[in-house]
Design a protein around this motif. Sequence first.
Motif, PDB file in Angstrom:
ATOM      1  N   TRP A   1       4.640  -5.812   1.298  1.00 56.85           N
ATOM      2  CA  TRP A   1       3.681  -4.740   1.567  1.00 56.85           C
ATOM      3  C   TRP A   1       4.410  -3.416   1.789  1.00 56.85           C
ATOM      4  O   TRP A   1       3.999  -2.369   1.276  1.00 56.85           O
ATOM      5  N   GLY A   2       5.486  -3.454   2.551  1.00 58.06           N
ATOM      6  CA  GLY A   2       6.267  -2.244   2.786  1.00 58.06           C
ATOM      7  C   GLY A   2       6.910  -1.722   1.524  1.00 58.06           C
ATOM      8  O   GLY A   2       6.972  -0.504   1.286  1.00 58.06           O
ATOM      9  N   ASN A   3       7.417  -2.644   0.675  1.00 54.26           N
ATOM     10  CA  ASN A   3       8.035  -2.217  -0.582  1.00 54.26           C
ATOM     11  C   ASN A   3       7.020  -1.539  -1.491  1.00 54.26           C
ATOM     12  O   ASN A   3       7.318  -0.527  -2.138  1.00 54.26           O
ATOM     13  N   ILE A   4       5.828  -2.100  -1.568  1.00 57.69           N
ATOM     14  CA  ILE A   4       4.783  -1.506  -2.403  1.00 57.69           C
ATOM     15  C   ILE A   4       4.319  -0.187  -1.803  1.00 57.69           C
ATOM     16  O   ILE A   4       4.021   0.771  -2.525  1.00 57.69           O
ATOM     17  N   MET A   5       4.294  -0.134  -0.479  1.00 62.23           N
ATOM     18  CA  MET A   5       3.829   1.072   0.207  1.00 62.23           C
ATOM     19  C   MET A   5       4.674   2.283  -0.167  1.00 62.23           C
ATOM     20  O   MET A   5       4.149   3.399  -0.332  1.00 62.23           O
TER      21      MET A   5
ATOM     22  N   ILE B   1      -0.651  -8.357  -4.819  1.00 69.08           N
ATOM     23  CA  ILE B   1      -0.779  -7.258  -3.862  1.00 69.08           C
ATOM     24  C   ILE B   1      -0.620  -5.922  -4.563  1.00 69.08           C
ATOM     25  O   ILE B   1      -1.335  -4.951  -4.262  1.00 69.08           O
ATOM     26  N   GLU B   2       0.300  -5.839  -5.520  1.00 67.40           N
ATOM     27  CA  GLU B   2       0.459  -4.600  -6.291  1.00 67.40           C
ATOM     28  C   GLU B   2      -0.836  -4.244  -7.010  1.00 67.40           C
ATOM     29  O   GLU B   2      -1.244  -3.079  -7.047  1.00 67.40           O
ATOM     30  N   ALA B   3      -1.481  -5.253  -7.604  1.00 67.25           N
ATOM     31  CA  ALA B   3      -2.731  -5.001  -8.317  1.00 67.25           C
ATOM     32  C   ALA B   3      -3.811  -4.520  -7.359  1.00 67.25           C
ATOM     33  O   ALA B   3      -4.552  -3.563  -7.658  1.00 67.25           O
ATOM     34  N   PHE B   4      -3.906  -5.156  -6.197  1.00 69.81           N
ATOM     35  CA  PHE B   4      -4.923  -4.760  -5.222  1.00 69.81           C
ATOM     36  C   PHE B   4      -4.669  -3.345  -4.703  1.00 69.81           C
ATOM     37  O   PHE B   4      -5.602  -2.540  -4.585  1.00 69.81           O
ATOM     38  N   VAL B   5      -3.420  -3.013  -4.412  1.00 62.65           N
ATOM     39  CA  VAL B   5      -3.095  -1.675  -3.918  1.00 62.65           C
ATOM     40  C   VAL B   5      -3.367  -0.632  -5.006  1.00 62.65           C
ATOM     41  O   VAL B   5      -3.819   0.482  -4.719  1.00 62.65           O
ATOM     42  N   SER B   6      -3.105  -0.988  -6.270  1.00 61.79           N
ATOM     43  CA  SER B   6      -3.419  -0.065  -7.368  1.00 61.79           C
ATOM     44  C   SER B   6      -4.912   0.209  -7.435  1.00 61.79           C
ATOM     45  O   SER B   6      -5.342   1.333  -7.709  1.00 61.79           O
ATOM     46  N   LEU B   7      -5.689  -0.834  -7.173  1.00 63.03           N
ATOM     47  CA  LEU B   7      -7.147  -0.647  -7.139  1.00 63.03           C
ATOM     48  C   LEU B   7      -7.541   0.283  -5.993  1.00 63.03           C
ATOM     49  O   LEU B   7      -8.407   1.161  -6.159  1.00 63.03           O
TER      50      LEU B   7
END
Length: 470
Positions: free
Chosen positions: A200-204, A170-176
Motif C-alpha cells: 500500500w505504501g509503495n503504491i501510495m 490493489i494497484e487496480a483499485f487505487v487507479s480506480l
Amino acid sequence: MSSALPPINGVLSTSIVNQSACGHNIAATPFFGGDITLAEGASNRGRRALKTDTETIEMCRSMFSRFARGQELLRRNHGVPVLNQQEVLDMFIAYLNVQCRVPAEVIEMLQRMRSGSFMNNAGGTSGGRLQMSQACMCKEPAFFESVCESFFRSGPTVHFELFPSTTKSIEAFVSLLAFEANLRERPIKVLLPSDSHYCWGNIMTKYDVHPYLHFYRVTIGSDEIQTVRLRQDDFVLAIFTLANTVSGRTTELQWFQQTLEYVRRQGASPHVFVDAALSGCVISRDVLNLRADAPPDGVAGVLGSAIGLVQSGFKDYGLSSLLFIDDAPLECCSTVPSEVGLASTVAGGAHALIKHAPVTSIPESPTLAFLIFAREYTAFRRQSFNDFMGKLQSAIPDSVEYELRPLFPLMHIEFANEALTTALTATLVKRYSLITIDAEPRVLRLWPTPTNHDIAEAIQEWFEEVQYKN
C-alpha cells in the motif's frame, strides 16, 4: 572436491594458472615453437576431461540438492501452497468425493481442471492462452454471482475481477480511486493504519503529486486521525487488515471503529476496504471464529460494510488474486452498459475497474472452477486447521506452560519460557523456515496447511528428546 581449478573448455589458461598468492597475474614467458604441441596436449586433456572429470556432475548435484532444499523450505515457509497446490487440490477433491458426496462426473471434471492447471504452470499448453471467448468463465452471470455471494455479497453494484497478484489488485483499485477523484474534482482520502501491507505504501508513493488522491498514515491506537483535515461529504477510505503478513493479527477493532466514528462526526463519508490477502480462497467471514485476536461479530460487521475486499488465491491453489468491489459509492461506475452476458463483456463492455487499471484481468486459470465449491473448500480448510490444532495439543507435554492462539490461517504458540521457545524455534527453523519476531520472543509462529501437519510430529519429537520439565 579437488582444489585444482577446473579446465575452461578443456584448456587451462596460463594467465589463471600463473597467479601469485596475492592475486596478481604473473606474466608467462611466451613459448614459441611449442604451440602445436601445447595445442595438441590441451586438446587431448580436453577429450579426457569429458570422460573423467566429475567436478561438473558433482557441482550439478550439489546445486540441485540446494535447490531441492530451498524448494522444501519455501513449501513449508508459511506453508506456501502455491508450491504444492497439486497436493492441496488432490486432498480437496478427495474431501469432495468422500465427505460431500459430489457426483463422480464432477470429480472427474475437477481432476481434469487440476491437470490443466498443472500443464499451464509447466508451460505445456499449446498456444499458451485460451481464446477469450472460452476463457471468460468468470464473466458468466451464474458463476459471477455465485462467487460474489460466497466471498463478498451479491448485488447489481458488486464486481469481481482476478489479477496476477495482490499488489496488482490493489494497484487496480487505487487507479480506480484516482479516476474517481479526478471525476469528482474533490479529494479522496485514504487512511493507511500502521499494520497495512507495505505494498500500500509503495503504491501510495506513485500518487504523491496527484491533486485529489491523498494518503495518510495513522498509527494504530493513536488519535492521529485528528490531524487529517476533513470536510463535509469528503470521501474517506480506511484500510482494514484481516491478518497482517508478519504478526498475523487483525487491525485493532475498537480503535478502527472509533476512527470511523470520528470521520463520521466531521461530516465526511467513511468507507472501508478489507485486505484479506492471507485468507486465500477461503471465505473470510466463515473462519472468523478461528481467530482469537478480535470478536467475530465485530469483524463480520466490518466485512459486511466494506466496499472492497482482496484475497490472494495463489496461497491456496495458484488462482492469482481475487478483488471484489461494491461500486455504489463511485460516480465513475454509475453508468453501466445495458448489455449483459459474455458477448458484451468480450466485446468491450468492461467495468471501470478494468478500463482504468494498469494491468489486465486474468480469468483463464483452469482452477477457477474450484471457486464454485468455495463453501466446501472453506469447510475443508477449517477441518484441516482444527485437526492440526488437536495434533499440537497432543504434541506439547502437559507440564509445559503455553497458550495456543489460532489466527487462521496462522497458528501462534506462546510459551511461558523464552529459552524453550528459542531452542525449539532454532530446531524447527532449519526445516520449516519459520517467521520470528524479536518483539515477541516467546511466540512460535506456524502457518498450517493440509500438507504440512508433520510439523506437529517434529515438535513432539523435540520435546521427547530434550525431556523438558517445567
